[in-house]
Design a protein around this motif. Structure first.
Motif, PDB file in Angstrom:
ATOM      1  N   UNK A 117       0.793  -1.225   0.000  1.00  0.00           N
ATOM      2  CA  UNK A 117       0.000   0.000   0.000  1.00  0.00           C
ATOM      3  C   UNK A 117       0.823   1.272   0.000  1.00  0.00           C
ATOM      4  N   UNK A 118       1.865   1.346   0.831  1.00  0.00           N
ATOM      5  CA  UNK A 118       2.653   2.573   0.917  1.00  0.00           C
ATOM      6  C   UNK A 118       3.459   2.811  -0.345  1.00  0.00           C
ATOM      7  N   UNK A 119       4.005   1.750  -0.939  1.00  0.00           N
ATOM      8  CA  UNK A 119       4.742   1.904  -2.194  1.00  0.00           C
ATOM      9  C   UNK A 119       3.805   2.405  -3.293  1.00  0.00           C
ATOM     10  N   UNK A 120       2.626   1.776  -3.417  1.00  0.00           N
ATOM     11  CA  UNK A 120       1.674   2.228  -4.433  1.00  0.00           C
ATOM     12  C   UNK A 120       1.244   3.671  -4.200  1.00  0.00           C
ATOM     13  N   UNK A 121       1.006   4.010  -2.937  1.00  0.00           N
ATOM     14  CA  UNK A 121       0.589   5.373  -2.607  1.00  0.00           C
ATOM     15  C   UNK A 121       1.675   6.387  -2.988  1.00  0.00           C
ATOM     16  N   UNK A 122       2.925   6.066  -2.692  1.00  0.00           N
ATOM     17  CA  UNK A 122       4.031   6.977  -3.022  1.00  0.00           C
ATOM     18  C   UNK A 122       4.172   7.145  -4.533  1.00  0.00           C
ATOM     19  N   UNK A 123       4.015   6.056  -5.277  1.00  0.00           N
ATOM     20  CA  UNK A 123       4.128   6.140  -6.736  1.00  0.00           C
ATOM     21  C   UNK A 123       3.015   6.994  -7.331  1.00  0.00           C
ATOM     22  N   UNK A 124       1.817   6.863  -6.784  1.00  0.00           N
ATOM     23  CA  UNK A 124       0.702   7.679  -7.278  1.00  0.00           C
ATOM     24  C   UNK A 124       0.863   9.133  -6.836  1.00  0.00           C
ATOM     25  N   UNK A 182      -2.779   0.745  -7.599  1.00  0.00           N
ATOM     26  CA  UNK A 182      -3.225   1.213  -6.287  1.00  0.00           C
ATOM     27  C   UNK A 182      -4.711   0.919  -6.082  1.00  0.00           C
ATOM     28  N   UNK A 183      -5.519   1.187  -7.092  1.00  0.00           N
ATOM     29  CA  UNK A 183      -6.962   0.981  -6.983  1.00  0.00           C
ATOM     30  C   UNK A 183      -7.276  -0.488  -6.716  1.00  0.00           C
ATOM     31  N   UNK A 184      -6.651  -1.394  -7.470  1.00  0.00           N
ATOM     32  CA  UNK A 184      -6.954  -2.820  -7.318  1.00  0.00           C
ATOM     33  C   UNK A 184      -6.423  -3.354  -5.991  1.00  0.00           C
ATOM     34  N   UNK A 185      -5.170  -3.057  -5.678  1.00  0.00           N
ATOM     35  CA  UNK A 185      -4.594  -3.615  -4.443  1.00  0.00           C
ATOM     36  C   UNK A 185      -5.278  -3.042  -3.208  1.00  0.00           C
ATOM     37  N   UNK A 186      -5.573  -1.737  -3.207  1.00  0.00           N
ATOM     38  CA  UNK A 186      -6.252  -1.143  -2.056  1.00  0.00           C
ATOM     39  C   UNK A 186      -7.715  -1.574  -1.995  1.00  0.00           C
ATOM     40  N   UNK A 187      -8.364  -1.652  -3.164  1.00  0.00           N
ATOM     41  CA  UNK A 187      -9.754  -2.083  -3.180  1.00  0.00           C
ATOM     42  C   UNK A 187      -9.930  -3.487  -2.636  1.00  0.00           C
ATOM     43  N   UNK A 190       9.165   2.224   5.159  1.00  0.00           N
ATOM     44  CA  UNK A 190       9.076   2.005   3.708  1.00  0.00           C
ATOM     45  C   UNK A 190       9.311   3.307   2.947  1.00  0.00           C
ATOM     46  N   UNK A 191       8.699   4.404   3.400  1.00  0.00           N
ATOM     47  CA  UNK A 191       8.904   5.675   2.701  1.00  0.00           C
ATOM     48  C   UNK A 191      10.357   6.126   2.788  1.00  0.00           C
ATOM     49  N   UNK A 192      10.992   5.936   3.943  1.00  0.00           N
ATOM     50  CA  UNK A 192      12.408   6.287   4.080  1.00  0.00           C
ATOM     51  C   UNK A 192      13.269   5.390   3.199  1.00  0.00           C
ATOM     52  N   UNK A 193      12.955   4.094   3.175  1.00  0.00           N
ATOM     53  CA  UNK A 193      13.692   3.181   2.306  1.00  0.00           C
ATOM     54  C   UNK A 193      13.542   3.536   0.840  1.00  0.00           C
ATOM     55  N   UNK A 194      12.355   3.974   0.432  1.00  0.00           N
ATOM     56  CA  UNK A 194      12.154   4.388  -0.960  1.00  0.00           C
ATOM     57  C   UNK A 194      13.025   5.587  -1.306  1.00  0.00           C
TER      58      UNK A 194
END
Length: 436
Positions: free
Chosen positions: A247-254, A339-344, A385-389
């Motif tokens: 979720x956090x990776x997808x959110x950051x990419x979006x 993001x939509x599919x994985x979060x949904x 995760x955000x720091x690692x990204x």
């Protein structure tokens, strides 16, 4: 609540209809209240880009780490009929207090307001949703949770669809500050539902013994200790951290896509509302079809595994896409579709299944350990995760690389979810003979 042979096979059994309807209204109001103000938070984060997210997440994690023992102390000392309404009242008061800060009075700079609001909305989301599910697992039995949680989760999805739709409709007409008051009004209705359900549970619920409502006792740091000491809670924490890896990776990419694709706050807010709306419509469809069949018949393991496999496939499509930011469907790029599919499916399948597992654990673990996992552990995952990204960006990591790492997290999450479900079913079967 006795159940005869004809009722045993029904999804909603005799005596449950009224409480189910009020539970439905409760979750609808909670999620509608949150999703009305979520697009405001999203455009604030998109305005600075995902490289700033670790600071936002770190501030939220510190807040969660401070609040988890406070919640532990409250539930140790006071019964749920006091604690749950009190928390709802506190968040209503905070929403009202934010109104003058959004009226352009100059009390805070735009950046300071953005950070404060992002952190508060994140705390609000995790706490009200965590407390909702704790309350549900405290008034419904394990068998009821499997049957009814897919329907109750659908209520939250309906609220999550209504929230951004209302925001999109009203933000250009009444502005941001009045939206906060509408959100506070929805939480007030939720507060009334809490009071009604508490009274119903004391007289009609399967868990209506005095001990089922009493303060849970223990210490204020029990929840954080359980995350490390209790094998089941360690597994649930690992599952949530891996879900964060999706979720956090997808959110950051979006967030990065929104930062580069849109030039103003209104466009970013509308895009965020569109993503939320699409996500929540998908969640509702899944809950109405797949989850309502899969969870009661086959349990949490296959349900969590279904979410993990679908997320894996969407992330692999991001990895293989020539340009993950190019429009693919309805103007949405591949990163947004993932993001939509994985979060949904996370909200439509994995979350009802995960929370149903907590219905079979002792109350001390249910209130303290579950809250610690759903708040502090979740936000720790966001920070890490955000720091690692950001660190990986420094060595040239691309969108495809991040999606590949997230796909690996989906594989591990599916495996851990399956193992936790099997262990939980064994634990419940062993405890059942001794339970009333």
């Amino acid at each position: 609540m006795a159940v005869d042979g004809q009722q045993r096979g029904a999804r909603v059994q005799r005596g449950e209809t009224g409480a189910l309807a009020v539970s439905f209204a409760y979750f609808f109001c909670v999620l509608a209240a949150y999703y009305m103000i979520r697009p405001v938070r999203e455009q604030l984060s998109a305005a600075v880009g995902s490289t700033q997210l670790p600071w936002f997440y770190a501030a939220t994690f510190v807040a969660m780490l401070a609040l988890a023992p406070v919640f532990g102390a409250l539930v140790s000392r006071y019964p749920r009929r006091i604690v749950v309404p009190l928390l709802n009242l506190a968040f209503i008061a905070c929403l009202v207090a934010f109104v003058p800060l959004f009226t352009g009075s100059g009390l805070l700079s735009p950046r300071a307001l953005g950070v404060l609001f992002f952190v508060w909305v994140s705390v609000f989301n995790l706490f009200v949703v965590s407390v909702f599910w704790i309350f549900m697992t405290d008034i419904w039995s394990v068998a009821q949770a499997r049957r009814l949680f897919p329907l109750i989760a659908l209520a939250g999805t309906c609220g999550a669809v209504a929230g951004p739709a209302l925001t999109r409709l009203l933000v250009g007409v009444i502005g941001v500050a009045p939206l906060l008051l509408v959100s506070a009004g929805l939480l007030t209705v939720a507060l009334g539902c809490v009071v009604w359900l508490g009274r119903w549970s004391r007289t009609h619920g399967e868990r209506r013994a005095p001990a089922d409502e009493a303060a849970v006792g223990g210490g204020m740091f029990d929840g954080l200790r359980q995350v490390f000491a209790n094998p089941f809670m360690r597994g649930m924490a690992a599952l949530l951290l891996l879900a964060d890896g999706i979720g956090t990776v997808n959110y950051a990419l979006v967030t990065d896509y929104s930062y580069h694709a849109f030039a103003d706050a209104v466009a970013r807010t509308r895009f965020a509302a569109d993503v939320d709306l699409a996500t929540n419509v998908l969640t509702a469809l899944v809950q109405l079809t797949l989850t309502r069949w899969l969870l009661p018949k086959h349990g949490a393991g296959p349900t969590i595994l279904g979410w993990a496999v679908a997320s894996l496939w969407m992330l692999l499509l991001v990895v293989l896409a020539p340009d993950p930011h190019a429009p693919v469907l309805a103007g949405m790029p591949m990163v947004a579709l993932a993001l939509i599919v994985s979060r949904g499916l996370a909200y439509g399948m994995a979350e009802p299944a995960r929370h149903s597992l907590f219905a079979g654990v002792p109350r001390n673990v249910r209130y303290k350990g579950q809250n610690a996992v759903d708040t502090a552990v979740w936000r720790f995952g966001d920070v890490a995760i955000a720091t690692g990204m950001n660190a990986l960006r420094g060595v040239g990591a691309t969108v495809a690389a991040f999606a590949g790492l997230s796909a690996a997290a989906a594989v591990a999450a599916g495996a851990i979810g399956w193992r936790l479900s099997r262990g939980h079913d064994w634990m419940v079967s062993e405890r059942a003979p001794s339970e009333p």
